[in-house]
Write an enzyme that holds these catalytic residues in place. Structure first.
Site, PDB file in Angstrom:
ATOM      1  N   CYS A   1       7.343   4.740  -0.127  1.00 42.62           N
ATOM      2  CA  CYS A   1       7.332   4.396   1.299  1.00 42.62           C
ATOM      3  C   CYS A   1       8.726   4.040   1.806  1.00 42.62           C
ATOM      4  O   CYS A   1       9.596   3.578   1.052  1.00 42.62           O
ATOM      5  CB  CYS A   1       6.412   3.208   1.543  1.00 42.62           C
ATOM      6  SG  CYS A   1       4.672   3.550   1.280  1.00 42.62           S
TER       7      CYS A   1
ATOM      8  N   GLU B   1       8.320  11.975  -0.459  1.00 42.50           N
ATOM      9  CA  GLU B   1       7.098  12.421  -1.124  1.00 42.50           C
ATOM     10  C   GLU B   1       7.430  13.344  -2.299  1.00 42.50           C
ATOM     11  O   GLU B   1       8.598  13.671  -2.554  1.00 42.50           O
ATOM     12  CB  GLU B   1       6.193  13.107  -0.102  1.00 42.50           C
ATOM     13  CG  GLU B   1       5.782  12.130   0.990  1.00 42.50           C
ATOM     14  CD  GLU B   1       4.795  12.697   1.996  1.00 42.50           C
ATOM     15  OE1 GLU B   1       4.615  13.932   2.058  1.00 42.50           O
ATOM     16  OE2 GLU B   1       4.184  11.876   2.727  1.00 42.50           O
TER      17      GLU B   1
ATOM     18  N   GLU C   1       9.591   1.549   3.672  1.00 45.46           N
ATOM     19  CA  GLU C   1       9.893   0.108   3.589  1.00 45.46           C
ATOM     20  C   GLU C   1      10.516  -0.238   2.244  1.00 45.46           C
ATOM     21  O   GLU C   1      11.503  -0.979   2.160  1.00 45.46           O
ATOM     22  CB  GLU C   1       8.618  -0.721   3.766  1.00 45.46           C
ATOM     23  CG  GLU C   1       7.962  -0.595   5.128  1.00 45.46           C
ATOM     24  CD  GLU C   1       6.900   0.491   5.186  1.00 45.46           C
ATOM     25  OE1 GLU C   1       7.094   1.567   4.576  1.00 45.46           O
ATOM     26  OE2 GLU C   1       5.881   0.264   5.863  1.00 45.46           O
TER      27      GLU C   1
HETATM   28  N1  THU Z   1       4.145   5.526   4.373  1.00 45.22           N
HETATM   29  C1  THU Z   1       5.278   4.787   4.528  1.00 45.22           C
HETATM   30  O1  THU Z   1       6.386   5.234   4.232  1.00 45.22           O
HETATM   31  N2  THU Z   1       5.145   3.534   5.028  1.00 45.22           N
HETATM   32  C2  THU Z   1       3.970   3.000   5.483  1.00 45.22           C
HETATM   33  O2  THU Z   1       3.970   1.874   5.946  1.00 45.22           O
HETATM   34  C3  THU Z   1       2.740   3.783   5.422  1.00 45.22           C
HETATM   35  C4  THU Z   1       2.817   5.044   4.648  1.00 45.22           C
HETATM   36  C5  THU Z   1       4.291   6.917   3.900  1.00 45.22           C
HETATM   37  C6  THU Z   1       3.771   7.206   2.529  1.00 45.22           C
HETATM   38  C7  THU Z   1       3.504   8.683   2.621  1.00 45.22           C
HETATM   39  O3  THU Z   1       4.708   9.404   2.383  1.00 45.22           O
HETATM   40  C8  THU Z   1       3.125   8.904   4.070  1.00 45.22           C
HETATM   41  O4  THU Z   1       3.581   7.761   4.767  1.00 45.22           O
HETATM   42  C9  THU Z   1       1.632   9.070   4.309  1.00 45.22           C
HETATM   43  O5  THU Z   1       0.903   8.078   3.694  1.00 45.22           O
END
Ligand code: THU
Length: 128
Positions: free
Chosen positions: A54, A45, A56
């Site tokens: 994310c 973040e 993934e």
């Molecule tokens: N996030 C992911 O890394 N993967 C997901 O499949 C859903 C959301 C992260 C993005 C952000 O840092 C946090 O989760 C909250 O949305």
């Protein structure tokens, strides 16, 4: 389908490296290639919230940088269990219709959901 437990274990492990001070929602992901390699990523973040990346997509970009593009499965670990966001569905779909996507609850790893990349993104976009 081969044993996916090492892949799930890798997603659970890399989740511990997540940088998620704003959402406090830690995610780990691990992608399995057709030669049996595993690449991992966690969410990262930023104080400028929209820049968050994310888990993934970080796992997939790591694999691509290593020269691997044939993906069999991707495991995602979070708690509560998280299905991939829309952007990540498109990112996964880029590399195939039949990639197995397994989401696991990090607090209860027996709690899982599994889909194919195509099931998560029907009529997904491709330039062809
Ligand atoms: N996030 C992911 O890394 N993967 C997901 O499949 C859903 C959301 C992260 C993005 C952000 O840092 C946090 O989760 C909250 O949305």
């Amino acid at each position: 389908m081969q044993n996916l437990e090492p892949l799930i274990d890798a997603a659970l492990k890399v989740r511990q490296q997540a940088y998620a001070p704003y959402s406090n929602f830690s995610v780990g992901a691990a992608v399995l290639t057709d030669d049996g390699s595993i690449f991992t990523g966690c969410n990262v973040e930023n104080a400028s919230y929209g820049l968050a990346i994310c888990a993934e997509r970080n796992a997939i970009t790591s694999a691509i940088a290593a020269g691997k593009q044939n993906f069999v499965a991707i495991a995602v670990a979070a708690t509560p269990l998280a299905s991939p966001c829309g952007a990540c569905r498109q990112f996964i779909f880029e590399f195939g219709d039949d990639i197995q996507v397994i989401s696991v609850d990090a607090a209860d790893p027996a709690s899982r959901k599994q889909w194919t990349s195509k099931a998560l993104l029907p009529d997904g976009f491709r330039l062809d």
